[in-house]
Design a protein around this motif. Structure first.
Motif, PDB file in Angstrom:
ATOM      1  N   TYR A   1      44.086 -17.281  66.674  1.00  0.00           N
ATOM      2  CA  TYR A   1      43.055 -17.935  67.470  1.00  0.00           C
ATOM      3  C   TYR A   1      43.526 -18.013  68.914  1.00  0.00           C
ATOM      4  O   TYR A   1      44.702 -18.290  69.165  1.00  0.00           O
TER       5      TYR A   1
ATOM      6  N   ILE B   1      42.485 -19.282  73.076  1.00  0.00           N
ATOM      7  CA  ILE B   1      41.637 -20.007  74.020  1.00  0.00           C
ATOM      8  C   ILE B   1      42.072 -19.597  75.415  1.00  0.00           C
ATOM      9  O   ILE B   1      43.238 -19.769  75.796  1.00  0.00           O
TER      10      ILE B   1
ATOM     11  N   ASP C   1      35.377 -27.972  80.058  1.00  0.00           N
ATOM     12  CA  ASP C   1      35.559 -29.385  79.728  1.00  0.00           C
ATOM     13  C   ASP C   1      36.977 -29.811  80.142  1.00  0.00           C
ATOM     14  O   ASP C   1      37.967 -29.318  79.608  1.00  0.00           O
TER      15      ASP C   1
ATOM     16  N   GLU D   1      39.252 -31.109  77.324  1.00  0.00           N
ATOM     17  CA  GLU D   1      39.729 -30.026  76.452  1.00  0.00           C
ATOM     18  C   GLU D   1      40.873 -29.274  77.127  1.00  0.00           C
ATOM     19  O   GLU D   1      41.864 -28.925  76.489  1.00  0.00           O
TER      20      GLU D   1
ATOM     21  N   GLU E   1      38.025 -24.770  66.631  1.00  0.00           N
ATOM     22  CA  GLU E   1      36.657 -25.021  67.104  1.00  0.00           C
ATOM     23  C   GLU E   1      36.450 -24.484  68.523  1.00  0.00           C
ATOM     24  O   GLU E   1      35.462 -23.810  68.805  1.00  0.00           O
ATOM     25  N   ILE E   2      37.388 -24.751  69.413  1.00  0.00           N
ATOM     26  CA  ILE E   2      37.275 -24.263  70.791  1.00  0.00           C
ATOM     27  C   ILE E   2      37.406 -22.746  70.818  1.00  0.00           C
ATOM     28  O   ILE E   2      36.673 -22.048  71.527  1.00  0.00           O
ATOM     29  N   SER E   3      38.330 -22.216  70.022  1.00  0.00           N
ATOM     30  CA  SER E   3      38.532 -20.769  69.949  1.00  0.00           C
ATOM     31  C   SER E   3      37.264 -20.057  69.486  1.00  0.00           C
ATOM     32  O   SER E   3      36.903 -19.000  70.005  1.00  0.00           O
ATOM     33  N   GLU E   4      36.580 -20.654  68.504  1.00  0.00           N
ATOM     34  CA  GLU E   4      35.333 -20.062  68.012  1.00  0.00           C
ATOM     35  C   GLU E   4      34.272 -20.023  69.104  1.00  0.00           C
ATOM     36  O   GLU E   4      33.506 -19.071  69.196  1.00  0.00           O
ATOM     37  N   LYS E   5      34.235 -21.052  69.960  1.00  0.00           N
ATOM     38  CA  LYS E   5      33.298 -21.047  71.092  1.00  0.00           C
ATOM     39  C   LYS E   5      33.626 -19.929  72.071  1.00  0.00           C
ATOM     40  O   LYS E   5      32.740 -19.337  72.666  1.00  0.00           O
ATOM     41  N   CYS E   6      34.925 -19.670  72.231  1.00  0.00           N
ATOM     42  CA  CYS E   6      35.368 -18.617  73.159  1.00  0.00           C
ATOM     43  C   CYS E   6      35.241 -17.222  72.554  1.00  0.00           C
ATOM     44  O   CYS E   6      35.279 -16.223  73.277  1.00  0.00           O
ATOM     45  N   GLY E   7      35.123 -17.143  71.236  1.00  0.00           N
ATOM     46  CA  GLY E   7      35.035 -15.847  70.565  1.00  0.00           C
ATOM     47  C   GLY E   7      36.348 -15.108  70.488  1.00  0.00           C
ATOM     48  O   GLY E   7      36.374 -13.882  70.396  1.00  0.00           O
TER      49      GLY E   7
END
Length: 141
Positions: free
Chosen positions: A81, A83, A90, A93, A109-115
């Protein structure tokens, strides 16, 4: 069903895979009553998928010293993962990321937002071709 924890290895054909792992009944259910070995990698993958024992890769590798050129291996459940701190908007964050106080769940969760999620091999490839920014924080989970 018999415990098939160790189906990994090299095989010559679908027939060899089925016989070595005692999967005659499963092969008949999946491939049909009078099945014949034709498209070995696809047939072996179909049989494995029907067993529900996890994700496996079935690939052809030309080997110099063996005719067992079909490789069956378990795929890793481990993910990498990432970021990219330059893309975090944020402020809280970003602070948590920089002081390494994010839990694994928060990091994911943050990594998933970043793809930015890779398999081990995918990460290795992205790293080797310089696709990963120097501002990217990485966790292997």
């Amino acid at each position: 069903m018999k415990n098939l924890l160790n189906i990994e290895g090299n095989y010559f054909s679908t027939n060899a895979f089925v016989q070595r792992n005692n999967l005659e009944n499963t092969a008949t259910k999946v491939l049909g009553k009078d099945w014949e070995a034709e498209d070995d990698c696809n047939q072996i993958q179909e049989i494995i998928n029907s067993l529900g024992i996890g994700n496996y890769s079935v690939e052809y590798h030309e080997l110099k010293h063996s005719d067992d050129d079909i490789l069956v291996r378990k795929l890793s459940e481990v993910r990498v993962y990432g970021i990219d701190s330059d893309k975090i908007t944020d402020h809280l964050e970003l602070l948590a990321l920089q002081d390494h106080s994010l839990t694994d769940e928060q990091f994911i969760e943050i990594s998933e937002k970043c793809g930015l999620i890779w398999s081990i091999n995918g990460f290795s490839h992205a790293y080797n071709i310089n696709e990963i920014s120097n501002s990217t924080y990485i966790r292997i989970i």
